[in-house]
Structure formats: C-alpha cells, structure tokens
Design a protein around this motif. Sequence first.
Motif, mmCIF file in Angstrom:
data_model
loop_
_atom_site.group_PDB
_atom_site.id
_atom_site.type_symbol
_atom_site.label_atom_id
_atom_site.label_comp_id
_atom_site.label_asym_id
_atom_site.label_seq_id
_atom_site.Cartn_x
_atom_site.Cartn_y
_atom_site.Cartn_z
ATOM 1 N N VAL A 174 5.776 14.661 3.780
ATOM 2 C CA VAL A 174 6.641 15.941 3.920
ATOM 3 C C VAL A 174 6.998 16.473 5.096
ATOM 4 C CG1 VAL A 174 7.026 17.985 2.746
ATOM 5 C CG2 VAL A 174 5.724 16.494 1.628
ATOM 6 N N THR A 175 5.881 16.255 6.022
ATOM 7 C CA THR A 175 5.924 16.859 7.494
ATOM 8 C C THR A 175 6.585 15.983 8.294
ATOM 9 O OG1 THR A 175 3.627 16.321 7.635
ATOM 10 C CG2 THR A 175 4.146 18.629 6.803
ATOM 11 N N ASP A 176 6.683 14.880 8.031
ATOM 12 C CA ASP A 176 7.149 13.858 8.865
ATOM 13 C C ASP A 176 6.295 13.484 10.115
ATOM 14 O OD1 ASP A 176 9.294 11.955 8.804
ATOM 15 O OD2 ASP A 176 10.473 13.028 10.159
ATOM 16 N N ASP A 177 5.079 13.462 9.891
ATOM 17 C CA ASP A 177 4.051 13.312 10.919
ATOM 18 C C ASP A 177 3.474 12.080 10.922
ATOM 19 O OD1 ASP A 177 2.490 13.764 8.579
ATOM 20 O OD2 ASP A 177 1.146 15.341 9.664
ATOM 21 N N GLY A 178 3.881 11.161 10.172
ATOM 22 C CA GLY A 178 3.341 9.707 9.857
ATOM 23 C C GLY A 178 2.181 9.836 8.850
ATOM 24 N N TYR A 179 1.809 10.779 8.243
ATOM 25 C CA TYR A 179 0.924 10.833 7.214
ATOM 26 C C TYR A 179 1.348 11.317 6.186
ATOM 27 C CZ TYR A 179 -2.534 9.718 11.330
ATOM 28 O OH TYR A 179 -3.098 9.536 12.256
ATOM 29 N N TYR A 180 0.703 10.734 4.770
ATOM 30 C CA TYR A 180 0.999 11.411 3.565
ATOM 31 C C TYR A 180 0.544 12.621 3.430
ATOM 32 C CZ TYR A 180 2.878 6.609 2.232
ATOM 33 O OH TYR A 180 3.538 5.830 2.216
ATOM 34 N N GLU B 114 -1.995 18.798 2.969
ATOM 35 C CA GLU B 114 -2.459 17.892 3.592
ATOM 36 C C GLU B 114 -3.279 16.940 3.216
ATOM 37 O OE1 GLU B 114 -3.502 19.067 7.873
ATOM 38 O OE2 GLU B 114 -5.464 17.880 7.439
ATOM 39 N N TYR B 115 -3.566 15.487 3.387
ATOM 40 C CA TYR B 115 -4.162 14.727 2.837
ATOM 41 C C TYR B 115 -4.975 14.028 3.841
ATOM 42 C CZ TYR B 115 -5.524 11.054 -0.567
ATOM 43 O OH TYR B 115 -6.156 10.022 -1.165
ATOM 44 N N THR B 116 -6.533 14.441 3.520
ATOM 45 C CA THR B 116 -7.311 13.682 4.778
ATOM 46 C C THR B 116 -8.655 13.226 3.841
ATOM 47 O OG1 THR B 116 -6.871 15.254 6.203
ATOM 48 C CG2 THR B 116 -8.630 13.955 6.669
ATOM 49 N N LEU B 117 -8.969 11.963 4.191
ATOM 50 C CA LEU B 117 -10.265 11.500 3.578
ATOM 51 C C LEU B 117 -11.333 11.511 4.450
ATOM 52 C CD1 LEU B 117 -8.492 8.282 1.506
ATOM 53 C CD2 LEU B 117 -9.569 10.547 0.575
ATOM 54 N N ASN B 118 -12.435 11.991 4.288
ATOM 55 C CA ASN B 118 -13.687 11.804 5.101
ATOM 56 C C ASN B 118 -14.585 10.794 4.889
ATOM 57 O OD1 ASN B 118 -13.353 14.430 6.290
ATOM 58 N ND2 ASN B 118 -14.145 15.485 4.279
ATOM 59 N N ALA C 254 0.888 -1.265 -0.049
ATOM 60 C CA ALA C 254 -0.047 -0.092 0.052
ATOM 61 C C ALA C 254 0.763 1.147 -0.036
ATOM 62 C CB ALA C 254 -0.830 0.139 1.400
ATOM 63 N N GLN C 255 1.772 1.254 0.792
ATOM 64 C CA GLN C 255 2.777 2.352 1.049
ATOM 65 C C GLN C 255 3.477 2.628 -0.392
ATOM 66 O OE1 GLN C 255 4.935 1.308 4.260
ATOM 67 N NE2 GLN C 255 3.574 2.498 5.775
ATOM 68 N N GLU C 256 4.001 1.317 -0.912
ATOM 69 C CA GLU C 256 4.625 1.567 -2.377
ATOM 70 C C GLU C 256 3.759 2.158 -3.265
ATOM 71 O OE1 GLU C 256 6.351 -2.185 -3.895
ATOM 72 O OE2 GLU C 256 7.240 -2.379 -1.893
ATOM 73 N N LEU C 257 2.692 1.976 -3.460
ATOM 74 C CA LEU C 257 1.550 2.257 -4.183
ATOM 75 C C LEU C 257 1.217 3.824 -4.082
ATOM 76 C CD1 LEU C 257 -0.919 -0.504 -4.728
ATOM 77 C CD2 LEU C 257 0.094 0.652 -6.390
ATOM 78 N N MET C 258 1.276 4.458 -2.722
ATOM 79 C CA MET C 258 1.045 5.858 -2.425
ATOM 80 C C MET C 258 2.325 6.487 -2.934
ATOM 81 S SD MET C 258 -2.073 6.110 -1.139
ATOM 82 C CE MET C 258 -1.848 7.744 -0.281
ATOM 83 N N GLU C 259 3.381 6.038 -2.722
ATOM 84 C CA GLU C 259 4.692 6.700 -2.973
ATOM 85 C C GLU C 259 4.678 6.816 -4.643
ATOM 86 O OE1 GLU C 259 7.430 4.807 -0.598
ATOM 87 O OE2 GLU C 259 6.297 5.671 1.215
ATOM 88 N N LEU D 225 -5.716 2.363 7.867
ATOM 89 C CA LEU D 225 -5.223 3.238 6.929
ATOM 90 C C LEU D 225 -4.393 4.160 7.720
ATOM 91 C CD1 LEU D 225 -8.111 3.877 4.571
ATOM 92 C CD2 LEU D 225 -6.262 2.543 4.307
ATOM 93 N N GLU D 226 -4.529 4.151 9.036
ATOM 94 C CA GLU D 226 -3.536 5.080 9.797
ATOM 95 C C GLU D 226 -2.162 4.294 9.669
ATOM 96 O OE1 GLU D 226 -4.760 6.143 13.764
ATOM 97 O OE2 GLU D 226 -2.844 5.938 14.465
ATOM 98 N N GLU D 227 -2.243 2.998 9.801
ATOM 99 C CA GLU D 227 -0.883 2.336 9.761
ATOM 100 C C GLU D 227 -0.141 2.648 8.333
ATOM 101 O OE1 GLU D 227 -1.020 -2.043 11.051
ATOM 102 O OE2 GLU D 227 -1.971 -0.972 12.631
ATOM 103 N N VAL D 228 -0.873 2.637 7.306
ATOM 104 C CA VAL D 228 -0.352 2.754 6.059
ATOM 105 C C VAL D 228 0.100 4.243 5.881
ATOM 106 C CG1 VAL D 228 -0.983 2.945 3.404
ATOM 107 C CG2 VAL D 228 -2.099 1.411 4.919
ATOM 108 N N GLY D 229 -0.553 5.400 6.457
ATOM 109 C CA GLY D 229 -0.142 6.551 6.453
ATOM 110 C C GLY D 229 -1.355 7.470 5.865
#
Lengths: 312, 605
Positions: free
Chosen positions: B428-434, B441-445, B416-421, B466-470
């Motif tokens: 970018v912000t190094d907060d564990g989220y893409y 900022e990327y957030t899905l409702n 999943a992470q590979e696909l996101m990348e 999904l949090e684990e994925v980032g």
Amino acid sequence: MADKHTDKQQNVSTTQQPEPSESKQKKNDSPTKLILKRFVRNKLALAGIITLLIIITVSFSAPLLTDHDPTRTDMLNVNAEPSDEHLLGTNPSGQDNFARLLYGGQISIQIGFYITLIVTVIGVVLGSLSGYYGGRVDSLIMRVTDLFLIFPFLLLVLTVVTILEDTSLLIFVVTLGLIVWPNITRILRGSYLSLREQEYVLSARAIGASDFRIMRKHLIPNAIGPIIVNATVVMAQMIILESGLSFLGFGIPDPTPTWGKMLEEARNLGVLTQRPFEWFPPGIMIVLTVLSINFIGDGLRDAFDPKSRSRR
Amino acid sequence: MKRKRLGYSTVAALSAGLVLAACGDVNDENFENDNAGNNDVNNEADNNDNEDEENDDADEGEAQEGGNATVAMYSTPEHQFNPIYYTSSYDNNIIEFAYESLFAQDEELEFYNELAEDWEMNDDQTEMTVELRDDVTWHDGEEFTADDVVFTYTMIASPEYIGVRQDYVDDLVGYEEFSAGDTDEFEGVRAEDDHTVVFEWEEPTVTPQYDTGYYIIPEHVFEDADAGEIEEHPASTDPEEIVGTGPFQMAEYEEGDYYFLEKYEDYWGGEPNLDSVTWEVIDQSVMTGLLDSGDIDAVFEPDGIEPVDLDTVEAMDNINMYQPQDLGYQYMGFKLAHRPSEDVENAVYDVDNYETNEKLEDPRVRQAIAYGVDREAMVEGLIHGSGQVLHAPFPEASWAYDEDAPVKYEYNVEQAQELMEEAGYEDVTDDGYYEDPDGEEYTLNLEYPTGNEPRERAATVIEQNLEEVGIRVDVQSPREFDAHATRVEEDEPDMDLYLMGWSLASGDPDPSAIFGAEAAYNYPRWYSEESEQLMEEATQAPDAFDQEYRQEKYAEWAEHVSEELPMLFLWSMENNFAYTDRLGGVTENPVNMYKNTHEWYVTEE
C-alpha cells in the motif's frame, strides 16, 4: 571595575602564557600557534594526521569507490578470488571484501569517535564536579569510578554486551562509553585539584564569578591538554577493542561490516593460509589507524606540555 | 531416540580461547611436522611428500599395543555425564565411551544386542523379555544385573525426574500412575531374575528395541539418591566417580581443554587395544591442520570438519574421510502459535490454549516464504554442496525418505509474490514491502543462535531473499545457543521465525516427538488433525509391523507437512568425519561413530 580588569590580566598571563622562556623567543606568537608549531615540528605526529585523514577520506567516500553493497550476500559467488569485479574477493557469505573494508572503516572509526566523545563528555563533567567541589561530591564520584575500575575491564565489557543481547551500533557505543569513562574522570580531577588552588582561580572566585564560569573560562582551558591526549588514547583503544570484541563474536551484529569482523574470518586455517587478501587489508588498516592516532596523541601531548620536550 | 538439539552451544569467544589452550599441548616434535603440513594445506603437496607418505604406509599397518588416540570436538561439554540427564552432543561424545545400552544400531541401522544376550516379544507385541549378558561388570567391578536395567527405567519414569528422556518410558505400563506419584512400583519394567528383564507396554509396540535401547546406569552407585538428586550426584559429574560398562572409563578432565579416558581392562568384549582415549576441545577451523600434523587422530560427531575444508583434506593422503548422510537437519521454524505465559510457567502443552500468530496463520504466506528463499544457493554457498535441500523432515538417509512425496518449493520470486497477493497482502505504501491485508506494516522477527557458521550466515541470506519478495524481516542479534533455545521453547511472544537444527541419532523416523501437537519439542506449536492421525496410524500395530505400510503413511504425512509448512526445512548435511591413517579399527556407523571402540588401535609411527 578596575579590580575586575586586573584580574583578567593576571588570568591571561598565567593561563595562556604558561612558559616564559618560549614567549621570550617569539613574542608575537599566540599560545595556540605555538602549540601548532610544536605539533607540526613532530614528524611522526604529522605523518599520523595525514595517514588518518587519508583513511577517513577513503572510508567515507566508499560509495564513490565501489558499487557493491557491503551487506549484500551472493550465494553463487562465495569465497571468490580477487578479480576486477571483486578487488579483494568475497567472503564466505559472498559479500564483497573491498566494499566491506571501506564501509567497515566507516563503522570502526565512527565507533572509536563516538565512544571517545561520550567518554570525554562524561569525564569532563564528572571530573570537573569532583575536582572543583571536592568533599562529598568528590568522594561519591571517586568511589563510583573505583567501582568501575576494580572490575576486570574485558570481563565487564563481555558481560554487559552479553546481557544487553541486542547490540546495535548505538547501544554498543553507549555501553562502552558508560564503561570507559572513569580513567579520564580521574585524570581531570587530578588536574583540577592543583588548578583550583591557583591564584587566578581564587581571584575569579573572589570577584564573584560563578562556578560554571570559573570552570569554563579558567579550568577547562588549562586542562585541555590532558583531555585531548586522553581522548586520542581512548579512541585508539576503542578501535582495537571493537576489533577484539568482533573477533570474539561480541561486536556489532551481522551484516554490518567492521574491520574486526573481517579479521574474524581468518580463524579458519584455509582462509589464514590461502586467502591473505581477505584478512591482511583490514589488519593493516587497524594497525595504521591506531598507530596514527597514537602518534597524534603523542604529538599533542608534547605540543601542549612544553616541559616534555626536555625528555626527547 | 537420542534426540539432541544441534548444540554448538559454546560461543565463539570460548572456542577462541580453546584454540590457544589446545595449541599449548602441541609438543616440539609436532611443530617440526608443520612444514610438511603447510604444503598439504596449500594443495601443493609435491612428489617428495607423496613418496614419504607411501614409505610411511609401508612401515605402518602394524597395530600397536596400547597407545592413545586423540579425538577432537569443537565445543565444551556441559559436564553432565549422566546418560539420563545429559542433553548436549558434546557430553554424549564422552558418555558413548563409558556407557552402553541393551541394544545398539549397526551401519545398516539394524538393531543388534549390546548388553542384551537375547530377546523375545509376546504375540501381542506388548511384552518383551530380555536376557542379559552375564559376563558384564561395571567399572568398579560390580556385576551388571537386571536390577540395573529396572533401576534406570524406573528413575526416568519417577516423579522426581527432571530430565527430558520420558520418551523411553511413557508408553510402558503404569507410567501415568508412577510418574504422578500415585504408586511406588513401576510396573512397566521388572526383573524376572538376575539376568532377565521384562518390559511391558500399554499398547502393542512397533519399536521395542528402540524404546529399550537407552543407556543403563548402575543401581549400586545411585541407589541412595532419588531421581532428582542424580543430576548433581558425584557419579554424574566427577571424572573418578563415573561408573559405566563401556570399554573406557573417565579418568580426569580439564574443563574446556581435554577429557581423558582410560581403558577398562575387564571389558566384556575383550580388553581394549588402546590404553586411553583423549578428547580435546579445539576450534573447528583449526582441526584440519592438526589432523594433518598428527596432533589429533579423528574428528567425528557432531559434523566432523568444516565443509569449507573438504578440498584441503582431500589433498591430504593420510586422512580417511567417512561422509554419511546426517539424519538431522537445519530448519527455519514458523512460530504458528505461542503458548500463554501461564502454560509456559507450568510446562503445560495444551492445544486449546495455543494463541495463534496471525502473521503466519495463512499457509500461503508460509509457502510464499518457501518459494522466496533460495535454498539451492544456500546449500551451494554455505555448505559447499555437502548436503541437500530438504523438503520434508526425512533426509535421504532415512528409510522414510520418499523423493516424490513432499511438495518442492523451487526458488521463484514471482510465485512467492503471487501467493502473497493471493493471500491479500499488498504494498500500500509503495515502499517495496508488503502490508498485511489490513494495510498495517508487516514485519517478521527472525531469531537465530551463534555457533554454527553456515546457520549464522543463513540468517542474512534469508533476510535479503525475502526482501526481494517484499517481505520485511527484522533479524535480531544472534544469541548464544542456550539462550536462543530457551526463547524458542518458552514461546517468546515476539518471535515469528527462528533458526535451529535437529540431530536424530536413531533410525526410526516417527516424527511425533517433534511434530505432535502437544509435544514439548513441537516448537512451531503446529496443530493439524490430519498430521496427528497419520502419525498415529503409522505406528499403530499390527499394520505398522510392515515397514512398507509405514513408508506409505510417512509419505502421505510428508506431503501434508510440506503443504502445511510448520517449518521451512533448509538442508540436511553430510557429516564430514575424518580420521588419520594412524587410527585403525574404526567402525564406520552413520548414527554412532563410537561403537566397538575397544577395537580401535593406533599404528607405530
């Protein structure tokens, strides 16, 4: 200057030593100390305050007592039985029940506390205005309280919570605070109506003390008893209300734990009959907390109002 | 296709109240049974108990004349008992007893004649002549004739009609003109004589019995109302006024409590064995206990009993389980596009106007989400293994199911992470989220409805997975089913992800009504030319008369849909239908448990 001085003395004698009999016995005790003494003599109230302190301490030291995150789901470990790892097992989402009990306590107590705070502030402000000024201000505020009071309480709460949809903790607390204030407002207004006619208030007014000062210095301190007693009643009610609403599915949304939401699990026959460790602890905690608060409230009422001792 | 959104629409609050109401009905005699019941619930049914059961079995088995069967469901119907207007599964539960169709589907999902006597197609496959049974009467004694059939289809096609069943008529000749109000006569369906009806399609049709298999309503009752007025007509809502041809007729109800149906003595299939059938509305969590104590006889659609109770029920000797694979499924929809607000207001579905949702535009993001959600674990943990992870919208029960066709996304965080990348997302912000490719900022409702327990729980699981994925998911407070469904239908602009289910009460797998680019039910607003083409080819005569050909097409389509992922299919479930030994004569049918109810009987206690 002399006038002002006498006024103050009179004020002191009326407000802070309201019961001559008591002061005759123990001349050196301050009124606060007297209240405390009377309170401590009430064993139930004392037990209540100790229990409540323990519950609060335990709930708020949750991170020290458990490593589990109360919201973390574990699909491979749902409905687990109690074990060393999960002291009270896990719920159907695989969340640790013990962690939920502790963290849920924080939320439930906070909800009760904050709603009480909001209600008391609104109640004191509006009650003061209404009781002190009377007339149009009074009728306006009283008609609004009437409006709130004629609604069936639970129905109003359910409707508002449904309409607001996104019930975060903050919204939940503010909403309930805005619904529950009328009772305390009326009580405060009632005490003001008699207090404002007292001589010391008239004197204070005569020497030109501002309305705000009169309320702050003379009226609120004399009405503090009913305020505090009511606050405890409200707090106990709100903890129960939160549990009730959560049980009905109208409380704080997932995954935040509360005691009421833990009780909700017990609607399933299997959980109710075979997994008492899941619903019994939160049930007991609610009962203990609410009872403690009520005992404290009773104790405070008796302590503030020496006349009530005769009824015991 | 009787398509119902998986309702579960009544909120927990109501159900809680209903438990009390239902418990109020329990009589003293049944309370005495409670002790035995509890033993069973505790999985400790001792030998004495078993012996008792066996003795009971010996005494039983004699069909009793008359009697009452009590069936339970867990949500209140919406009290729209007119077949052409109902939408919830709960109303359908009652409609099934009172109304019938020309054709019905049996256990094998094959069509058989119900109100039809015989039928034939012309060589072009565009015209169907149906002979009707001549021994059928309506509950008020009037004879059932071809006019009733014509009336029903004309009502659904008429311009005033405001329901959702156009599916059944929109391919018939003259639908466009008639529904637009240009003509007064609907040519697509006509009565040849009293007991002969002719249906005529614009194009050759592959599924004629399916299109003509809708419930029939009586013309003589509704003739003075136009199609729009029928919704509020007394015969659609008042228990005494409802008139159908089925073996039972509605007698009375207490809203949210019970729904009482009496037998129709002159039923064409023979006088029903039972005197009456009572529907009770009971919270799902207490059904198992009531089955055991004999207070209710059966729990059927939707869902049956809760999966978590399965072990408990298996330990009970007096309960029969029937667990057909459900044709419906649960899914998480990706809002790939939203309709503009004017289109929503005017109920327009025009692909050209769809406004793309950039957050989900890249298929790699959807695939990453699919890899990042542990569906295996959900099936295990939330529905206790009584279902399967689904990879395409054809559950195993469907003939279009092809195990190898769709891409299977096995839970794999790294992938999943590979696909996101790969798709340009970076933390970018190094907060564990893409953050998205622009560094924002990327957030899905995520929105979801209340009611269905496993589905409610799934929301949190998805968020944490999904949090684990980032990927940051903002889970909104759940809404009542109705409110949620409206937001999904009306393309709420903030919505990215939503949870919902489909319940498909029919065997035909044609997915176009849910996945067609301009279908109202295409909630993700997905548009893919390849999909459109495949769906069209799959129902195109004459090739489509060959089921194998359709199977191939649907396999191709399944692969395509699983690559494109307009939605993440979560699971398909087994239904856990349960009924007691006391109730006999039940026809076990995966799509409809309420066929041949006139043969139901109860045994002497």
